[in-house]
Scaffold this motif. Structure first.
Motif, PDB file in Angstrom:
ATOM      1  N   VAL A  16      -7.947  44.885   6.495  1.00  0.00           N
ATOM      2  CA  VAL A  16      -7.026  43.744   6.540  1.00  0.00           C
ATOM      3  C   VAL A  16      -5.961  43.905   5.456  1.00  0.00           C
ATOM      4  O   VAL A  16      -4.774  43.704   5.702  1.00  0.00           O
ATOM      5  CB  VAL A  16      -7.788  42.411   6.384  1.00  0.00           C
ATOM      6  CG1 VAL A  16      -6.822  41.236   6.291  1.00  0.00           C
ATOM      7  CG2 VAL A  16      -8.759  42.211   7.542  1.00  0.00           C
ATOM      8  N   TRP A  17      -6.380  44.308   4.250  1.00  0.00           N
ATOM      9  CA  TRP A  17      -5.436  44.513   3.145  1.00  0.00           C
ATOM     10  C   TRP A  17      -4.395  45.571   3.521  1.00  0.00           C
ATOM     11  O   TRP A  17      -3.196  45.388   3.315  1.00  0.00           O
ATOM     12  CB  TRP A  17      -6.181  44.909   1.877  1.00  0.00           C
ATOM     13  CG  TRP A  17      -5.264  45.191   0.728  1.00  0.00           C
ATOM     14  CD1 TRP A  17      -4.789  46.407   0.337  1.00  0.00           C
ATOM     15  CD2 TRP A  17      -4.683  44.238  -0.161  1.00  0.00           C
ATOM     16  NE1 TRP A  17      -3.950  46.258  -0.746  1.00  0.00           N
ATOM     17  CE2 TRP A  17      -3.872  44.949  -1.075  1.00  0.00           C
ATOM     18  CE3 TRP A  17      -4.782  42.849  -0.273  1.00  0.00           C
ATOM     19  CZ2 TRP A  17      -3.155  44.318  -2.089  1.00  0.00           C
ATOM     20  CZ3 TRP A  17      -4.065  42.223  -1.292  1.00  0.00           C
ATOM     21  CH2 TRP A  17      -3.269  42.954  -2.181  1.00  0.00           C
ATOM     22  N   ALA A  18      -4.866  46.688   4.072  1.00  0.00           N
ATOM     23  CA  ALA A  18      -3.950  47.763   4.464  1.00  0.00           C
ATOM     24  C   ALA A  18      -2.943  47.264   5.498  1.00  0.00           C
ATOM     25  O   ALA A  18      -1.743  47.561   5.407  1.00  0.00           O
ATOM     26  CB  ALA A  18      -4.735  48.960   5.008  1.00  0.00           C
ATOM     27  N   ALA A  19      -3.396  46.474   6.465  1.00  0.00           N
ATOM     28  CA  ALA A  19      -2.502  45.953   7.501  1.00  0.00           C
ATOM     29  C   ALA A  19      -1.488  44.972   6.924  1.00  0.00           C
ATOM     30  O   ALA A  19      -0.323  44.955   7.338  1.00  0.00           O
ATOM     31  CB  ALA A  19      -3.313  45.284   8.607  1.00  0.00           C
ATOM     32  N   LEU A  20      -1.912  44.167   5.945  1.00  0.00           N
ATOM     33  CA  LEU A  20      -0.986  43.216   5.305  1.00  0.00           C
ATOM     34  C   LEU A  20       0.093  43.922   4.496  1.00  0.00           C
ATOM     35  O   LEU A  20       1.090  43.308   4.136  1.00  0.00           O
ATOM     36  CB  LEU A  20      -1.750  42.250   4.385  1.00  0.00           C
ATOM     37  CG  LEU A  20      -2.547  41.155   5.062  1.00  0.00           C
ATOM     38  CD1 LEU A  20      -3.393  40.409   4.039  1.00  0.00           C
ATOM     39  CD2 LEU A  20      -1.628  40.188   5.807  1.00  0.00           C
ATOM     40  N   ASN A  21      -0.100  45.179   4.213  1.00  0.00           N
ATOM     41  CA  ASN A  21       0.871  45.953   3.450  1.00  0.00           C
ATOM     42  C   ASN A  21       1.569  47.014   4.293  1.00  0.00           C
ATOM     43  O   ASN A  21       2.277  47.854   3.759  1.00  0.00           O
ATOM     44  CB  ASN A  21       0.181  46.599   2.238  1.00  0.00           C
ATOM     45  CG  ASN A  21      -0.170  45.564   1.194  1.00  0.00           C
ATOM     46  OD1 ASN A  21       0.682  45.139   0.434  1.00  0.00           O
ATOM     47  ND2 ASN A  21      -1.412  45.123   1.188  1.00  0.00           N
ATOM     48  N   ASP A  22       1.369  46.985   5.594  1.00  0.00           N
ATOM     49  CA  ASP A  22       1.958  47.947   6.516  1.00  0.00           C
ATOM     50  C   ASP A  22       3.151  47.296   7.229  1.00  0.00           C
ATOM     51  O   ASP A  22       2.994  46.357   8.002  1.00  0.00           O
ATOM     52  CB  ASP A  22       0.896  48.378   7.534  1.00  0.00           C
ATOM     53  CG  ASP A  22       1.386  49.450   8.483  1.00  0.00           C
ATOM     54  OD1 ASP A  22       2.564  49.432   8.898  1.00  0.00           O
ATOM     55  OD2 ASP A  22       0.572  50.321   8.833  1.00  0.00           O
ATOM     56  N   ALA A  23       4.349  47.806   6.957  1.00  0.00           N
ATOM     57  CA  ALA A  23       5.574  47.213   7.508  1.00  0.00           C
ATOM     58  C   ALA A  23       5.574  47.189   9.031  1.00  0.00           C
ATOM     59  O   ALA A  23       6.029  46.221   9.642  1.00  0.00           O
ATOM     60  CB  ALA A  23       6.805  47.954   6.983  1.00  0.00           C
ATOM     61  N   GLU A  24       5.054  48.241   9.674  1.00  0.00           N
ATOM     62  CA  GLU A  24       5.048  48.292  11.141  1.00  0.00           C
ATOM     63  C   GLU A  24       4.120  47.221  11.726  1.00  0.00           C
ATOM     64  O   GLU A  24       4.450  46.591  12.721  1.00  0.00           O
ATOM     65  CB  GLU A  24       4.659  49.686  11.635  1.00  0.00           C
ATOM     66  CG  GLU A  24       5.711  50.734  11.366  1.00  0.00           C
ATOM     67  CD  GLU A  24       7.067  50.393  11.994  1.00  0.00           C
ATOM     68  OE1 GLU A  24       7.119  50.024  13.178  1.00  0.00           O
ATOM     69  OE2 GLU A  24       8.076  50.493  11.279  1.00  0.00           O
ATOM     70  N   ASP A  41       6.503  49.501  -2.618  1.00  0.00           N
ATOM     71  CA  ASP A  41       5.200  48.868  -2.377  1.00  0.00           C
ATOM     72  C   ASP A  41       5.252  47.362  -2.599  1.00  0.00           C
ATOM     73  O   ASP A  41       4.350  46.645  -2.164  1.00  0.00           O
ATOM     74  CB  ASP A  41       4.128  49.483  -3.278  1.00  0.00           C
ATOM     75  CG  ASP A  41       3.723  50.871  -2.802  1.00  0.00           C
ATOM     76  OD1 ASP A  41       4.019  51.220  -1.643  1.00  0.00           O
ATOM     77  OD2 ASP A  41       3.106  51.600  -3.598  1.00  0.00           O
ATOM     78  N   THR A  42       6.286  46.861  -3.275  1.00  0.00           N
ATOM     79  CA  THR A  42       6.357  45.433  -3.569  1.00  0.00           C
ATOM     80  C   THR A  42       7.618  44.747  -3.038  1.00  0.00           C
ATOM     81  O   THR A  42       7.764  43.546  -3.215  1.00  0.00           O
ATOM     82  CB  THR A  42       6.277  45.183  -5.088  1.00  0.00           C
ATOM     83  OG1 THR A  42       7.352  45.875  -5.725  1.00  0.00           O
ATOM     84  CG2 THR A  42       4.942  45.658  -5.652  1.00  0.00           C
ATOM     85  N   GLU A  43       8.525  45.481  -2.380  1.00  0.00           N
ATOM     86  CA  GLU A  43       9.767  44.871  -1.892  1.00  0.00           C
ATOM     87  C   GLU A  43      10.025  45.212  -0.432  1.00  0.00           C
ATOM     88  O   GLU A  43       9.963  46.373  -0.038  1.00  0.00           O
ATOM     89  CB  GLU A  43      10.950  45.339  -2.740  1.00  0.00           C
ATOM     90  CG  GLU A  43      10.876  44.871  -4.170  1.00  0.00           C
ATOM     91  CD  GLU A  43      12.053  45.376  -4.999  1.00  0.00           C
ATOM     92  OE1 GLU A  43      12.820  46.232  -4.524  1.00  0.00           O
ATOM     93  OE2 GLU A  43      12.187  44.906  -6.131  1.00  0.00           O
ATOM     94  N   GLU A  66       3.957  39.951  -5.592  1.00  0.00           N
ATOM     95  CA  GLU A  66       3.649  39.846  -7.021  1.00  0.00           C
ATOM     96  C   GLU A  66       2.156  39.634  -7.211  1.00  0.00           C
ATOM     97  O   GLU A  66       1.446  39.291  -6.268  1.00  0.00           O
ATOM     98  CB  GLU A  66       4.404  38.659  -7.643  1.00  0.00           C
ATOM     99  CG  GLU A  66       5.906  38.756  -7.536  1.00  0.00           C
ATOM    100  CD  GLU A  66       6.619  37.537  -8.105  1.00  0.00           C
ATOM    101  OE1 GLU A  66       5.966  36.512  -8.401  1.00  0.00           O
ATOM    102  OE2 GLU A  66       7.851  37.602  -8.240  1.00  0.00           O
ATOM    103  N   ASP A  67       1.718  39.762  -8.436  1.00  0.00           N
ATOM    104  CA  ASP A  67       0.317  39.525  -8.813  1.00  0.00           C
ATOM    105  C   ASP A  67      -0.651  40.268  -7.895  1.00  0.00           C
ATOM    106  O   ASP A  67      -1.657  39.716  -7.455  1.00  0.00           O
ATOM    107  CB  ASP A  67      -0.011  38.022  -8.812  1.00  0.00           C
ATOM    108  CG  ASP A  67       0.906  37.218  -9.712  1.00  0.00           C
ATOM    109  OD1 ASP A  67       1.421  37.783 -10.707  1.00  0.00           O
ATOM    110  OD2 ASP A  67       1.127  36.028  -9.430  1.00  0.00           O
ATOM    111  N   LEU A  68      -0.345  41.520  -7.616  1.00  0.00           N
ATOM    112  CA  LEU A  68      -1.193  42.321  -6.730  1.00  0.00           C
ATOM    113  C   LEU A  68      -2.567  42.563  -7.345  1.00  0.00           C
ATOM    114  O   LEU A  68      -2.666  42.985  -8.490  1.00  0.00           O
ATOM    115  CB  LEU A  68      -0.530  43.661  -6.425  1.00  0.00           C
ATOM    116  CG  LEU A  68       0.462  43.632  -5.272  1.00  0.00           C
ATOM    117  CD1 LEU A  68       1.793  43.110  -5.719  1.00  0.00           C
ATOM    118  CD2 LEU A  68       0.603  44.999  -4.667  1.00  0.00           C
ATOM    119  N   ASN A  69      -3.600  42.282  -6.553  1.00  0.00           N
ATOM    120  CA  ASN A  69      -4.984  42.515  -6.951  1.00  0.00           C
ATOM    121  C   ASN A  69      -5.714  43.109  -5.744  1.00  0.00           C
ATOM    122  O   ASN A  69      -6.504  42.436  -5.089  1.00  0.00           O
ATOM    123  CB  ASN A  69      -5.621  41.196  -7.403  1.00  0.00           C
ATOM    124  CG  ASN A  69      -7.033  41.376  -7.893  1.00  0.00           C
ATOM    125  OD1 ASN A  69      -7.472  42.484  -8.169  1.00  0.00           O
ATOM    126  ND2 ASN A  69      -7.760  40.277  -7.987  1.00  0.00           N
TER     127      ASN A  69
END
Length: 191
Positions: A16-24, A41-43, A66-69
Motif C-alpha cells: 500500500v505504501w509503495a502504491a501511495l508513492n507511485d505516480a502512475e 520523492d517528495t514533490e 512531508e514528515d515521511l515515516n
C-alpha cells in the motif's frame, strides 16, 4: 473543509505504501487526473479536471510530501488553482496500520480551504462531492493495489482437462461431480 475516514485495503502495508508513492498508480486512481508528474520523492505536480455542482474546472497544483515515516505515515501538503473557478489548499495526514498479515487500514485526516466560485456553492455540496471523490479514489486504489479474488482466479484458469476439486466440483455440488465439468457449466449459464 475537514474530512476524516479510514479504508481497509486487502494488501500488506508495504505494498500500500509503495502504491501511495507511485505516480502512475495515483494518476490512475485520482478522479479526473489528466497528468501527474513526480519531480522527486517528495514533490509532485498534477492537472485534474473536476466538476463540483454546475462548476467544471481544470486545476493545476503542486503537492509536497512531508514528515515521511515509511511505511507508516506522511503528510500531504498542496495547493491548486482552477482559474476563475477558484483555488484549494490544505493538507492531509495519511497513516497506515497493519490489519493482519495481508490487509492494511489506511487512515486519513484532511483539512483544506477552498475559495472562488466553488466556495460559493455551499459547504454541503462541497462536502458531498469531496466524499464522493474520496470514495471513487479508494475504490479504484483498492482494486489496483489488491485485485479481487475473482479477478485473480479469472487470470489463472486451469489447463484443459484438469479438475480443481475445490473450485470446480464443490461449487457445482454433487450433481456436477457426477456429470463432469464443461457440460454442467454450459447448462448453468443457459438456465
Amino acid at each position: 473543509m475537514k474530512m476524516s475516514d479510514s479504508q481497509r485495503i486487502e494488501a500488506p502495508r508495504e505494498k500500500v505504501w509503495a502504491a501511495l508513492n507511485d505516480a502512475e498508480v495515483l494518476k490512475a486512481c485520482i478522479p479526473g487526473c489528466e497528468e501527474l508528474t513526480k519531480h522527486s520523492d517528495t514533490e509532485m505536480e498534477a492537472k485534474v479536471t473536476l466538476k463540483v455542482g454546475p462548476v467544471k474546472a481544470k486545476f493545476g497544483g503542486k503537492v509536497t510530501l512531508e514528515d515521511l515515516n515509511p511505511p507508516e505515515s506522511y503528510k500531504i501538503v498542496g495547493e491548486g488553482s482552477g482559474g476563475v473557478a477558484g483555488f484549494a489548499k490544505g493538507g492531509a495526514v495519511v497513516r497506515l496500520e497493519d490489519d493482519g498479515p495481508d490487509a492494511t487500514i489506511l487512515h486519513y485526516d484532511v483539512d483544506a480551504k477552498i475559495g472562488g466560485k466553488i466556495a460559493q456553492l455551499g459547504a454541503r455540496l462541497i462536502d458531498s462531492t469531496s466524499k464522493r471523490l474520496a470514495g471513487e479514489f479508494f475504490a479504484t486504489f483498492s482494486e489496483t493495489v489488491a485485485p479481487s479474488a475473482t479477478d485473480e482466479a479469472a487470470g489463472e484458469a486451469p489447463a484443459e482437462g484438469s479438475q480443481d476439486a475445490e473450485s470446480g466440483d464443490e461449487k457445482k455440488g454433487w450433481l456436477g461431480g457426477l456429470f463432469g465439468g464443461k457440460k454442467d457449466a454450459e447448462t448453468e449459464e443457459s438456465a
